[in-house]
Scaffold this motif. Structure first.
Motif, PDB file in Angstrom:
ATOM      1  N   VAL A  27       1.146  -5.195   2.471  1.00  0.00           N
ATOM      2  CA  VAL A  27      -0.240  -5.554   2.707  1.00  0.00           C
ATOM      3  C   VAL A  27      -0.267  -7.040   3.013  1.00  0.00           C
ATOM      4  CG1 VAL A  27      -2.527  -5.752   1.674  1.00  0.00           C
ATOM      5  CG2 VAL A  27      -1.100  -3.771   1.135  1.00  0.00           C
TER       6      VAL A  27
ATOM      7  N   ARG B 264       0.881  -1.177   0.000  1.00  0.00           N
ATOM      8  CA  ARG B 264       0.000   0.000   0.000  1.00  0.00           C
ATOM      9  C   ARG B 264       0.910   1.215   0.000  1.00  0.00           C
ATOM     10  NH1 ARG B 264      -2.637  -1.058   4.217  1.00  0.00           N
ATOM     11  NH2 ARG B 264      -4.319  -2.104   3.137  1.00  0.00           N
TER      12      ARG B 264
ATOM     13  N   ASP C 187      -2.924   3.963  -2.914  1.00  0.00           N
ATOM     14  CA  ASP C 187      -2.950   2.939  -3.966  1.00  0.00           C
ATOM     15  C   ASP C 187      -2.368   1.639  -3.420  1.00  0.00           C
ATOM     16  OD1 ASP C 187      -3.906   4.822  -5.745  1.00  0.00           O
ATOM     17  OD2 ASP C 187      -2.018   5.033  -6.851  1.00  0.00           O
ATOM     18  N   GLU C 188      -2.842   0.519  -3.981  1.00  0.00           N
ATOM     19  CA  GLU C 188      -2.241  -0.773  -3.689  1.00  0.00           C
ATOM     20  C   GLU C 188      -1.697  -1.332  -4.987  1.00  0.00           C
ATOM     21  OE1 GLU C 188      -4.752  -3.444  -1.518  1.00  0.00           O
ATOM     22  OE2 GLU C 188      -4.860  -2.084   0.192  1.00  0.00           O
TER      23      GLU C 188
END
Length: 56
Positions: free
Chosen positions: A54, A10, A33-34
């Motif tokens: 993540v 992330r 954003d991932e």
């Protein structure tokens, strides 16, 4: 050629477009954003404070 490992991260601060260790282009990314990027690049982003891992 070794198979590239990927890690989901992330983004915690904006990151410009970059070429990953797999020679693909990633980004640009904005905070929140991932993305799944090569493990080596994920570690660099994490060490610079630009991303966090993540956990699935």
């Amino acid at each position: 050629m070794a198979e590239t490992e990927y890690r989901k991260v992330r983004i915690t601060s904006s990151v410009p477009e970059f070429r990953g260790t797999d020679l693909e282009v990633y980004g640009p990314f904005e905070e929140g954003d991932e993305a799944e990027v090569p493990k080596d690049n994920a570690e660099i982003l994490e060490n610079r404070g630009n991303a966090e891992q993540v956990n699935n």
